[in-house]
Design a protein around this motif. Structure first.
Motif, PDB file in Angstrom:
ATOM      1  N   ASP A   1       0.818  -1.212   0.000  1.00 23.97           N
ATOM      2  CA  ASP A   1       0.000   0.000   0.000  1.00 23.97           C
ATOM      3  C   ASP A   1       0.856   1.268   0.000  1.00 23.97           C
ATOM      4  OD1 ASP A   1      -2.400  -1.324  -0.181  1.00 23.97           O
ATOM      5  OD2 ASP A   1      -2.674  -1.473   1.990  1.00 23.97           O
ATOM      6  N   TYR A   2       2.049   1.173   0.560  1.00 23.59           N
ATOM      7  CA  TYR A   2       3.002   2.283   0.442  1.00 23.59           C
ATOM      8  C   TYR A   2       3.340   2.524  -1.032  1.00 23.59           C
ATOM      9  CZ  TYR A   2       7.681   4.469   0.618  1.00 23.59           C
ATOM     10  OH  TYR A   2       8.778   5.272   0.420  1.00 23.59           O
ATOM     11  N   TYR A   3       3.595   1.446  -1.759  1.00 23.36           N
ATOM     12  CA  TYR A   3       3.853   1.579  -3.194  1.00 23.36           C
ATOM     13  C   TYR A   3       2.619   2.094  -3.941  1.00 23.36           C
ATOM     14  CZ  TYR A   3       8.438  -0.690  -3.110  1.00 23.36           C
ATOM     15  OH  TYR A   3       9.766  -0.977  -2.904  1.00 23.36           O
ATOM     16  N   ASN A   4       1.435   1.706  -3.510  1.00 21.00           N
ATOM     17  CA  ASN A   4       0.215   2.220  -4.149  1.00 21.00           C
ATOM     18  C   ASN A   4       0.100   3.730  -3.966  1.00 21.00           C
ATOM     19  OD1 ASN A   4      -0.619  -0.312  -5.076  1.00 21.00           O
ATOM     20  ND2 ASN A   4      -1.653  -0.793  -3.142  1.00 21.00           N
ATOM     21  N   CYS A   5       0.493   4.208  -2.791  1.00 16.77           N
ATOM     22  CA  CYS A   5       0.511   5.660  -2.563  1.00 16.77           C
ATOM     23  C   CYS A   5       1.480   6.346  -3.525  1.00 16.77           C
ATOM     24  CB  CYS A   5       0.909   5.963  -1.126  1.00 16.77           C
ATOM     25  SG  CYS A   5      -0.306   5.506   0.126  1.00 16.77           S
ATOM     26  N   LEU A   6       2.626   5.733  -3.757  1.00 15.46           N
ATOM     27  CA  LEU A   6       3.617   6.335  -4.654  1.00 15.46           C
ATOM     28  C   LEU A   6       3.127   6.353  -6.098  1.00 15.46           C
ATOM     29  CD1 LEU A   6       6.927   4.834  -3.197  1.00 15.46           C
ATOM     30  CD2 LEU A   6       6.045   7.156  -2.937  1.00 15.46           C
ATOM     31  N   THR A   7       2.428   5.304  -6.512  1.00 16.40           N
ATOM     32  CA  THR A   7       1.870   5.297  -7.865  1.00 16.40           C
ATOM     33  C   THR A   7       0.829   6.395  -8.028  1.00 16.40           C
ATOM     34  OG1 THR A   7       2.254   2.915  -8.035  1.00 16.40           O
ATOM     35  CG2 THR A   7       0.667   3.876  -9.570  1.00 16.40           C
ATOM     36  N   ARG A   8       0.018   6.590  -6.995  1.00 18.18           N
ATOM     37  CA  ARG A   8      -0.986   7.657  -7.035  1.00 18.18           C
ATOM     38  C   ARG A   8      -0.303   9.023  -7.059  1.00 18.18           C
ATOM     39  NH1 ARG A   8      -4.060   5.715  -3.502  1.00 18.18           N
ATOM     40  NH2 ARG A   8      -3.086   6.598  -1.655  1.00 18.18           N
ATOM     41  N   LEU A   9       0.714   9.195  -6.222  1.00 15.06           N
ATOM     42  CA  LEU A   9       1.486  10.439  -6.225  1.00 15.06           C
ATOM     43  C   LEU A   9       2.029  10.723  -7.623  1.00 15.06           C
ATOM     44  CD1 LEU A   9       3.245  12.719  -4.856  1.00 15.06           C
ATOM     45  CD2 LEU A   9       4.984  10.937  -4.551  1.00 15.06           C
ATOM     46  N   ASP A  10       2.584   9.723  -8.258  1.00 15.43           N
ATOM     47  CA  ASP A  10       3.171   9.901  -9.579  1.00 15.43           C
ATOM     48  C   ASP A  10       2.124  10.373 -10.588  1.00 15.43           C
ATOM     49  OD1 ASP A  10       5.616   9.216 -11.423  1.00 15.43           O
ATOM     50  OD2 ASP A  10       3.858   8.309 -12.385  1.00 15.43           O
ATOM     51  N   ALA A  11       0.932   9.789 -10.531  1.00 13.86           N
ATOM     52  CA  ALA A  11      -0.131  10.199 -11.454  1.00 13.86           C
ATOM     53  C   ALA A  11      -0.522  11.663 -11.231  1.00 13.86           C
ATOM     54  CB  ALA A  11      -1.341   9.287 -11.279  1.00 13.86           C
ATOM     55  N   LEU A  12      -0.588  12.075  -9.974  1.00 11.43           N
ATOM     56  CA  LEU A  12      -0.955  13.460  -9.669  1.00 11.43           C
ATOM     57  C   LEU A  12       0.127  14.426 -10.142  1.00 11.43           C
ATOM     58  CD1 LEU A  12      -2.360  12.883  -6.076  1.00 11.43           C
ATOM     59  CD2 LEU A  12      -3.671  13.215  -8.184  1.00 11.43           C
ATOM     60  N   ILE A  13       1.389  14.055  -9.986  1.00 10.75           N
ATOM     61  CA  ILE A  13       2.475  14.900 -10.486  1.00 10.75           C
ATOM     62  C   ILE A  13       2.433  14.954 -12.014  1.00 10.75           C
ATOM     63  CG2 ILE A  13       4.991  15.069 -10.697  1.00 10.75           C
ATOM     64  CD1 ILE A  13       5.197  14.089  -7.820  1.00 10.75           C
ATOM     65  N   GLY A  14       2.035  13.848 -12.648  1.00 12.98           N
ATOM     66  CA  GLY A  14       1.857  13.865 -14.097  1.00 12.98           C
ATOM     67  C   GLY A  14       0.816  14.885 -14.523  1.00 12.98           C
ATOM     68  N   ASP A  15      -0.315  14.953 -13.793  1.00 11.82           N
ATOM     69  CA  ASP A  15      -1.343  15.955 -14.093  1.00 11.82           C
ATOM     70  C   ASP A  15      -0.797  17.370 -13.905  1.00 11.82           C
ATOM     71  OD1 ASP A  15      -3.088  13.870 -14.552  1.00 11.82           O
ATOM     72  OD2 ASP A  15      -4.033  13.995 -12.573  1.00 11.82           O
ATOM     73  N   LEU A  16      -0.003  17.566 -12.864  1.00 12.90           N
ATOM     74  CA  LEU A  16       0.585  18.879 -12.596  1.00 12.90           C
ATOM     75  C   LEU A  16       1.488  19.312 -13.748  1.00 12.90           C
ATOM     76  CD1 LEU A  16       1.376  21.221 -10.598  1.00 12.90           C
ATOM     77  CD2 LEU A  16       3.210  19.693  -9.813  1.00 12.90           C
ATOM     78  N   LEU A  17       2.354  18.428 -14.215  1.00  6.81           N
ATOM     79  CA  LEU A  17       3.292  18.780 -15.277  1.00  6.81           C
ATOM     80  C   LEU A  17       2.586  18.969 -16.611  1.00  6.81           C
ATOM     81  CD1 LEU A  17       6.278  16.430 -14.321  1.00  6.81           C
ATOM     82  CD2 LEU A  17       5.918  18.842 -13.736  1.00  6.81           C
ATOM     83  N   THR A  18       1.488  18.258 -16.822  1.00 11.17           N
ATOM     84  CA  THR A  18       0.677  18.485 -18.019  1.00 11.17           C
ATOM     85  C   THR A  18       0.110  19.902 -18.015  1.00 11.17           C
ATOM     86  OG1 THR A  18       0.091  16.149 -18.224  1.00 11.17           O
ATOM     87  CG2 THR A  18      -1.383  17.735 -19.287  1.00 11.17           C
ATOM     88  N   GLY A  19      -0.362  20.346 -16.849  1.00  7.63           N
ATOM     89  CA  GLY A  19      -0.873  21.709 -16.735  1.00  7.63           C
ATOM     90  C   GLY A  19       0.211  22.748 -16.951  1.00  7.63           C
ATOM     91  N   LEU A  20       1.432  22.467 -16.476  1.00  8.31           N
ATOM     92  CA  LEU A  20       2.538  23.401 -16.685  1.00  8.31           C
ATOM     93  C   LEU A  20       2.852  23.532 -18.176  1.00  8.31           C
ATOM     94  CD1 LEU A  20       4.835  25.194 -15.570  1.00  8.31           C
ATOM     95  CD2 LEU A  20       6.225  23.111 -15.394  1.00  8.31           C
ATOM     96  N   ARG A  21       2.896  22.405 -18.882  1.00  8.08           N
ATOM     97  CA  ARG A  21       3.167  22.461 -20.321  1.00  8.08           C
ATOM     98  C   ARG A  21       2.056  23.194 -21.056  1.00  8.08           C
ATOM     99  NH1 ARG A  21       5.402  17.257 -19.086  1.00  8.08           N
ATOM    100  NH2 ARG A  21       3.362  16.270 -19.386  1.00  8.08           N
ATOM    101  N   ALA A  22       0.816  23.003 -20.636  1.00 12.28           N
ATOM    102  CA  ALA A  22      -0.308  23.676 -21.287  1.00 12.28           C
ATOM    103  C   ALA A  22      -0.249  25.188 -21.107  1.00 12.28           C
ATOM    104  CB  ALA A  22      -1.627  23.130 -20.742  1.00 12.28           C
ATOM    105  N   SER A  23       0.399  25.641 -20.047  1.00 10.84           N
ATOM    106  CA  SER A  23       0.510  27.085 -19.800  1.00 10.84           C
ATOM    107  C   SER A  23       1.537  27.739 -20.704  1.00 10.84           C
ATOM    108  CB  SER A  23       0.881  27.335 -18.336  1.00 10.84           C
ATOM    109  OG  SER A  23       2.242  26.979 -18.088  1.00 10.84           O
ATOM    110  N   GLY A  24       2.359  26.945 -21.375  1.00  9.08           N
ATOM    111  CA  GLY A  24       3.415  27.485 -22.219  1.00  9.08           C
ATOM    112  C   GLY A  24       4.639  27.952 -21.455  1.00  9.08           C
TER     113      GLY A  24
END
Length: 717
Positions: free
Chosen positions: A217-240
């Motif tokens: 479950d610790y690893y499951n938390c890390l996978t979820r964290l990674d997905a959320l950081i992916g969403d964050l970086l997608t938003g950064l790229r969309a901002s130009g």
């Protein structure tokens, strides 16, 4: 100058500010909760972290990055201030009233705001006082361990990215992988791991089905964290704005698992750190230098073209990354104080490329953090530890009741199971690291170098306990007010004054005044004779007892052996009078730097390692040659190289000291009286001679009064 000229100057100044702002990068600081480098890009076999792995390929991954203390508030305060916890004051959790010494402590947020950055924070700050960090915008200020509206983090960040063309600094703090280890939240991760899919982290040293489930479950938390950081970086790229954004990702400390969070072990202080800056830093690089979170503030200031703050202990990572063969630190330091009031057990740590030294500032006492941590897992945990390999069991027992020093070879023992501090062939590296640690503590003005302050802080924490449990409402902390004040002292001289003299004290083992300066016809002692010629020679100086330990301890405490109850070679005075103030301690508490080289104190193994007495660790305070050690078996039975010495601590008096007296007189007299003027060598006992009764009675009465003063209520035998 006419009004037009004023207008032109104002316009040029404005253009200058705009140009400076446009050339400054945006800064995105991403922190995650309670995770070490258990990521795919660090080679973990179970981690599923594609977005962080991609960030590492685009930037630089630091293989040996460390926080200053394995606690949330303490680590985050260091990230933002560039100071160690003992320097900024955030030594424990903000939720337990611990706080920085000053609200005006220079920090990352203030420095960036001062040059025109927009500043924002998403997620918890967890540092006191919050007013020290004047963010322009805030969202999700709670810890959010329930993981509510996790998608909102990226949404809030996207709004912040688009809000202005002004350069920005955004700190975003995710709740994963803090306990509770939630297996799945809003279908993240899509395919959670189970206990059948993983093994416990190696530094645990133990295995159990429940431990595997929690690890999964610790690893499951890390996978979820990674997905959320992916969403964050997608938003950064969309901002130009991704092309001009310095991204820093790190964990705030290691996992809340066995031998991790709330410890000074690698599982607690080593974290993932990835830095990306398109076009400015190399992509896909891995660095193995020892880097610390105190390096982040200097890094951000340099990237933002801001004058560096004075007296920061860290160094900009940009200087490391831009030089082909950079000069970099050889030693890295961490510390521990407490998390909440449950687990006060201060430690200081230094490591080099291979070895690591942990100094426990309350050695020999049970570490309350041990039971606090062990109770957080599952009922059968102690049984699992008891069935582990011998080295693992020893490591857990050492964690429960640590010695003063722990030394580990991280190359051969990366999980710190084998303590080398007592091994003969590691004494050189032990002493080297002790010196480095002592130097760092002095240079960073560590308040706990003063045992009075450590004792006072512990008393404040202990006062919050009710029926064995600390109560937050009863915790009253005043350490910001006294950590950097002079401690109360005994009656030496009060306030420190200029013009004090240095003091060098030299002790010699087993030496009568058989020296040239005392008129000895054979001794060749020109250096001591020269010292006597420049100073004062005392012709009739006496020790309190003709045995090493009582003599030395009387000298260093100003008390008779009867008073300190040390008559033999095995007893250390702290065992009988733990709060006694020693001569070096008195000097130290009045502003002197004190050190012991050689055998100054005596008794119990490594006797001179008396924390209250010395500003840095004692060295060379035991016999190096194994044949000469007091504890060697042949010496303990009176047959070894030290067979004629009282220092063979288990040899009975009949075999050594008293035996010589019996050889002299054939029996032990009840009373002995000598005329030192007529018989300086004390060969003739005149106690029974006529005419000596008055002198004998007078001296006996003086001895009786001295005994009563030393030991009230007891009578002279």
């Amino acid at each position: 100058m006419n009004p037009l000229s004023y207008g032109l100057v104002g316009c040029l100044l404005t253009l200058g500010v705009v140009h400076a702002e446009s050339s400054r990068p945006n800064i995105l600081l991403i922190t995650s909760e309670d995770n070490g480098p258990e990521l795919g890009c660090y080679g973990d076999p179970y981690a599923k972290t594609p977005h962080l792995d991609a960030l590492a390929r685009e930037g630089i991954r630091f293989d040996r990055a460390f926080v200053t203390q394995a606690g949330c508030s303490q680590s985050r305060a260091s990230i933002l201030t560039g100071l160690y916890p003992h320097q900024n004051g955030q030594i424990g959790l903000a939720t337990w009233k611990f706080r920085m010494y000053r609200a005006d402590t220079p920090n990352m947020v203030r420095s960036l705001k001062d040059v025109g950055y927009r500043t924002g924070i998403i997620g918890k700050l967890h540092v006191n006082p919050a007013s020290a960090f004047p963010f322009d915008s805030k969202a999700f200020p709670s810890a959010n361990f329930a993981r509510k509206n996790l998608a909102g983090y990226a949404e809030q960040a996207s709004r912040f990215f688009h809000a202005s063309d002004q350069p920005f600094f955004l700190m975003i703090n995710y709740p994963d992988a803090h306990r509770p280890f939630l297996r799945q939240v809003n279908s993240l991760p899509a395919q959670p791991l189970t206990g059948n899919d993983v093994e416990p982290l190696s530094y645990f040293g133990v295995d159990h089905p429940e431990l595997r489930k929690q690890t999964a479950d610790y690893y499951n938390c890390l996978t979820r964290l990674d997905a959320l950081i992916g969403d964050l970086l997608t938003g950064l790229r969309a901002s130009g704005k991704a092309g001009n954004t310095l991204i820093i990702y790190l964990g705030d400390h290691g996992a809340d698992m066995l031998r991790g969070k709330r410890t000074s072990y690698e599982g607690g202080v080593r974290v993932p750190m990835i830095v990306s800056w398109p076009g400015k830093l190399a992509a896909g690089e891995v660095r193995r230098e020892l880097v610390s979170t105190v390096d982040l503030l200097p890094t951000v200031l340099e990237a933002a073209q801001i004058q560096p703050l004075s007296e920061l202990p860290g160094v900009s990572l940009l200087s490391l990354l831009r030089e082909a063969q950079p000069s970099w630190r050889q030693h890295l330091f961490t510390e521990y104080h407490l998390h909440s009031a449950h687990n006060f057990y201060p430690q200081r740590t230094v490591r080099d490329d291979r070895y690591k030294l942990i100094q426990n500032l309350m050695p020999g006492k049970v570490n309350p953090g041990y039971a606090y941590t062990m109770k957080r897992f599952f009922p059968d945990l102690m049984d699992s530890i008891s069935q582990a390999a011998e080295g693992v069991r020893a490591a857990y027992e050492r964690m429960r009741r640590p010695p003063e020093f722990e030394l580990y070879d991280l190359r051969r023992d990366p999980h710190e199971f084998r303590d080398l501090a007592q091994e003969d062939d590691h004494q050189v590296i032990l002493q080297k690291l002790q010196r480095e640690l002592a130097r760092w503590r002095r240079e960073t003005a560590d308040p706990l170098l003063d045992p009075y302050k450590l004792k006072r802080l512990k008393a404040e924490i202990d006062a919050s306990f009710v029926d064995g449990v600390p109560q937050k409402g009863k915790l009253e902390l005043n350490y910001p007010d006294y950590f950097f004040e002079s401690a109360p002292t005994a009656e030496l001289s009060g306030n420190a004054q200029a013009g004090r003299h240095n003091v060098l004290f030299i002790a010699v083992d087993d030496l009568r005044p058989t020296l040239g300066c005392y008129g000895d016809p054979i001794a060749v002692t020109p250096n001591i004779d020269s010292l006597a010629a420049r100073g004062t020679l005392f012709a009739r100086a006496y020790c309190q007892q003709a045995v090493c330990s009582p003599s030395r301890l009387s000298l260093m405490t100003g008390r008779r052996p009867d008073t300190i109850r040390v008559w033999d070679l095995k007893t250390h005075f702290r065992a009988t009078l733990p709060d006694l103030i020693t001569l070096p301690q008195l000097f130290r508490e009045n502003g002197y730097h004190t050190r012991s080289i050689g055998k100054i104190y005596h008794g119990s193994g490594a006797p001179s390692k008396d924390m209250p007495s010395w500003s840095e660790e004692a060295v060379y305070d035991y016999v190096r040659d194994p044949q000469l050690r007091y504890s060697a078996p042949e010496n303990l039975t009176g047959r070894g190289l030290k067979r004629g010495s009282m220092e063979a601590i288990e040899v009975s008096d009949r075999d050594s000291y008293v035996e010589w007296r019996e050889w002299k007189s054939g029996r032990v007299e009840a009373r002995e009286l000598y005329d030192h003027r007529a018989d300086p060598q004390e060969m003739r006992n005149i106690a029974s001679l006529a005419g000596q009764s008055e002198v004998l009675q007078q001296l006996a009465m003086t001895l009786h009064h001295g005994w009563q003063a030393a030991l009230p209520g007891e009578t002279l035998p």
